[in-house]
Design a protein around this motif. Structure first.
Motif, PDB file in Angstrom:
ATOM      1  N   VAL A  11      -1.196   3.578  -2.602  1.00 29.24           N
ATOM      2  CA  VAL A  11      -1.891   4.378  -1.891  1.00 29.24           C
ATOM      3  C   VAL A  11      -1.745   6.047  -2.786  1.00 29.24           C
ATOM      4  O   VAL A  11      -0.520   6.312  -3.228  1.00 29.24           O
ATOM      5  CB  VAL A  11      -1.440   4.623  -0.285  1.00 29.24           C
ATOM      6  CG1 VAL A  11      -2.326   5.785   0.415  1.00 29.24           C
ATOM      7  CG2 VAL A  11      -1.720   3.312  -0.003  1.00 29.24           C
ATOM      8  N   LEU A  27       4.021   6.969   4.728  1.00 29.06           N
ATOM      9  CA  LEU A  27       3.839   5.815   3.628  1.00 29.06           C
ATOM     10  C   LEU A  27       4.875   5.431   2.925  1.00 29.06           C
ATOM     11  O   LEU A  27       5.276   4.269   2.768  1.00 29.06           O
ATOM     12  CB  LEU A  27       2.748   6.315   2.733  1.00 29.06           C
ATOM     13  CG  LEU A  27       1.302   6.430   3.437  1.00 29.06           C
ATOM     14  CD1 LEU A  27       0.425   7.296   2.347  1.00 29.06           C
ATOM     15  CD2 LEU A  27       0.709   5.266   3.875  1.00 29.06           C
ATOM     16  N   THR A  34       3.432   5.058  -3.160  1.00 31.30           N
ATOM     17  CA  THR A  34       2.542   6.248  -3.088  1.00 31.30           C
ATOM     18  C   THR A  34       2.550   7.382  -3.961  1.00 31.30           C
ATOM     19  O   THR A  34       3.790   7.581  -4.424  1.00 31.30           O
ATOM     20  CB  THR A  34       3.102   6.925  -1.625  1.00 31.30           C
ATOM     21  OG1 THR A  34       3.248   5.867  -0.536  1.00 31.30           O
ATOM     22  CG2 THR A  34       2.482   8.191  -1.127  1.00 31.30           C
ATOM     23  N   CYS A  65      -4.999   2.750  -7.301  1.00 34.68           N
ATOM     24  CA  CYS A  65      -4.721   3.158  -5.874  1.00 34.68           C
ATOM     25  C   CYS A  65      -5.896   2.154  -4.974  1.00 34.68           C
ATOM     26  O   CYS A  65      -7.226   2.607  -5.340  1.00 34.68           O
ATOM     27  CB  CYS A  65      -4.640   4.357  -5.669  1.00 34.68           C
ATOM     28  SG  CYS A  65      -3.134   5.183  -5.785  1.00 34.68           S
ATOM     29  N   ARG A  66      -5.604   1.666  -4.029  1.00 32.77           N
ATOM     30  CA  ARG A  66      -6.664   1.043  -3.241  1.00 32.77           C
ATOM     31  C   ARG A  66      -7.184   1.604  -2.122  1.00 32.77           C
ATOM     32  O   ARG A  66      -8.138   1.590  -1.729  1.00 32.77           O
ATOM     33  CB  ARG A  66      -5.750  -0.427  -2.547  1.00 32.77           C
ATOM     34  CG  ARG A  66      -6.983  -1.303  -2.005  1.00 32.77           C
ATOM     35  CD  ARG A  66      -7.660  -2.007  -2.910  1.00 32.77           C
ATOM     36  NE  ARG A  66      -8.271  -3.289  -2.341  1.00 32.77           N
ATOM     37  CZ  ARG A  66      -9.651  -3.447  -2.646  1.00 32.77           C
ATOM     38  NH1 ARG A  66     -10.439  -2.706  -3.085  1.00 32.77           N
ATOM     39  NH2 ARG A  66     -10.043  -4.574  -1.996  1.00 32.77           N
ATOM     40  N   VAL A  67      -6.446   2.696  -1.612  1.00 33.18           N
ATOM     41  CA  VAL A  67      -6.686   3.506  -0.823  1.00 33.18           C
ATOM     42  C   VAL A  67      -6.358   5.085  -1.223  1.00 33.18           C
ATOM     43  O   VAL A  67      -5.137   5.281  -1.750  1.00 33.18           O
ATOM     44  CB  VAL A  67      -5.725   3.523   0.522  1.00 33.18           C
ATOM     45  CG1 VAL A  67      -6.332   4.434   1.518  1.00 33.18           C
ATOM     46  CG2 VAL A  67      -6.223   2.019   1.073  1.00 33.18           C
ATOM     47  N   SER A  96     -12.393   0.362  -3.866  1.00 38.25           N
ATOM     48  CA  SER A  96     -11.310   1.248  -3.094  1.00 38.25           C
ATOM     49  C   SER A  96     -11.803   1.981  -1.877  1.00 38.25           C
ATOM     50  O   SER A  96     -13.128   2.257  -1.864  1.00 38.25           O
ATOM     51  CB  SER A  96     -10.583   1.960  -4.109  1.00 38.25           C
ATOM     52  OG  SER A  96      -9.718   1.127  -4.884  1.00 38.25           O
ATOM     53  N   CYS A 154      -7.400  -0.704   4.980  1.00 37.95           N
ATOM     54  CA  CYS A 154      -6.533   0.311   5.244  1.00 37.95           C
ATOM     55  C   CYS A 154      -5.437   0.303   6.236  1.00 37.95           C
ATOM     56  O   CYS A 154      -4.654   0.894   6.635  1.00 37.95           O
ATOM     57  CB  CYS A 154      -7.521   1.523   5.828  1.00 37.95           C
ATOM     58  SG  CYS A 154      -8.368   2.343   4.559  1.00 37.95           S
ATOM     59  N   VAL A 157      -2.128   1.285   5.863  1.00 39.54           N
ATOM     60  CA  VAL A 157      -1.999   2.570   5.755  1.00 39.54           C
ATOM     61  C   VAL A 157      -1.889   3.073   7.158  1.00 39.54           C
ATOM     62  O   VAL A 157      -0.950   3.820   7.364  1.00 39.54           O
ATOM     63  CB  VAL A 157      -3.108   3.126   5.131  1.00 39.54           C
ATOM     64  CG1 VAL A 157      -3.149   4.709   5.123  1.00 39.54           C
ATOM     65  CG2 VAL A 157      -2.962   2.679   3.479  1.00 39.54           C
TER      66      VAL A 157
END
Lengths: 302, 302
Positions: A11, A27, A34, A65-67, A96, A154, A157
């Protein structure tokens, strides 16, 4: 290079101010890899010491990053980090999710969603409520809207950063609209708390006594209880600045204009924050809006 | 005839509306001999059935009372029952206390105190907060000011009717001033709750959802949580009327003029209550101030 690790969620937090730093710390505490970016080198230092990954530029920050969480002050900053020179929209892996944590207008959120779709990206508008303290302990309230597939991505997250997620709809923009309703009230309540305390002082009442009585009466509000202590302590170090409400009530009034809808009380409160900003208090705590009421002596810093 | 019983405390309640009736019932429940007066025969019936003593006129109501509580709508009514034709000021025993439970201006309370002193009477201004429900169970909050000797006399009365007494000073007027600060906030919070809910409806949000989220967010207020359910249920039967805030915010603004002090947010909220009253909603619940926001469809009564 546009690729993310299917195994581990990575993230990015773009914007490491008091809210972004809190989100990033939450996170990291949850064991999520992160990455962070900010123009302020001190913020990057603090983030690195907390265990965060610092890359050399925006594109390198988000490449796996996926988010990608945007915790920036306003829509201009969001546009700049995504689509400006050295922007990161191209570098974020296809599929993403960009999580818009900033308070912006719903119409901006919708326009941003369309632009991100053109880059193969999903988006959730997820403005947060709760302030820096709640952010740092992972207990924000989040008003989120977007497609269910984006919510699925998400999930971990949200679990790391929020005490409460309000899913307000499948369509991007609804989250920002709810946040706007909250900010209308929050801004009016701060400005009217200041007006009421100022009137009490002008009338010769002891402000500590007024605070105690009103806190336990029908005139109380979340903001009254939270901000009046700043006034009583004479402490205007910014927990949240006057200029934030210049902006947020501005968003409310712009939305009213767009919808052709009258908002006289919000407009009146906005004028008080504008007065405070014009008088030089824009970077002070928003409780400093009381300084625009003339002819009273405010409690001094103890 | 002007004489009170030293052994047993006798109390009169003048004005048996929803607040006065609650106060009277709480006194009766505490075993205090309670006389009552109202122009409305139905209210007198209800009071008599609850065990209250009904006399033939104002003077006979108060002739043996150590404490006379005024629970009337405004200053004009207070003047009328005390000093008008058939008024009771002469009939109240010397040294007794007039408890001004109505919300009036501080300057009226001070002027009334001087007039009552000329009749050999003490006074406490003791405006109440909490609404009809709290009144009926003896759990009002009371902001009271006056000389300690008067407080001593009223002790058992306060115990019977209030959960919390705030003694705000020895000088008559301070109680009304604190109440005015409370009413400034209460009025602004009701009007801004209406404005925020109206904007949410205009934007197409589900009002029940907005209520739930804001109730748990920084935009909440005591009034938001108390009044918005009336809007959601489409129930404008008056718990407290629009015209009460036309009056109370009027008192706030008059005080601001007297002190030469600007109150732009209170003024803006007052205009909304005036609009609602002008549109014919003055006798409806104060949540009906939302009806002045045009072009939205409000929830219907279920």
């Amino acid at each position: 290079m546009n690729d993310f690790n299917e195994e581990t969620l990575e993230v990015a937090v773009i914007g490491l101010g008091s809210m972004g730093m809190g989100v990033a710390r939450s996170l990291l505490r949850s064991g999520i890899t992160t990455r962070g970016f900010d123009l302020n080198p001190e913020a990057l230092d603090e983030f690195a010491k907390a265990g965060g990954d610092v890359a050399s530029d925006l594109a390198d920050t988000v490449r796996t990053c996926r988010v990608v969480i945007l915790m920036l002050v306003n829509a201009e900053q969001c546009d700049s980090v995504l689509f400006g020179e050295g922007g990161m929209a191209e570098a974020i892996p296809q599929g993403s999710v960009v999580l818009l944590g900033s308070t912006t207008s719903a119409s901006y959120a919708k326009a941003l969603d369309r632009k991100l779709q053109a880059h193969g990206l999903k988006m959730i508008d997820a403005p947060v409520s709760g302030g820096a303290v709640k952010a740092s302990v992972g207990e924000l309230s989040i008003m989120a809207s977007g497609e269910p597939a984006a919510f699925d991505i998400c999930g971990p997250v949200f679990e790391a950063i929020a005490a409460k997620i309000y899913p307000v709809g499948d369509e991007v923009g609804a989250g920002e609209t709810v946040k706007m309703i909250n900010q209308l009230l929050a801004g009016v309540h701060i400005a009217s708390a200041a007006e009421a305390m100022a009137l009490g002082m002008k009338a010769g009442l002891d402000p500590d006594m007024v605070f105690e009585i009103i806190s336990n009466s029908a005139g109380s509000s979340w903001m009254f209880q939270n901000r009046v202590p700043h006034i009583l302590q004479g402490d205007y170090s910014p927990k949240s600045m006057v200029d934030i409400f210049v902006k947020d009530l501005g968003i409310v009034l712009d939305a009213g204009k767009e919808m052709k809808f009258p908002l006289p009380i919000a407009a009146s409160a906005h004028q008080q924050f504008l007065s405070a900003s014009a008088a030089g208090y824009g970077k002070e705590d928003d409780a400093a809006v009381i300084k625009v009421y003339p002819g009273i002596e405010l409690p001094k810093k103890q």
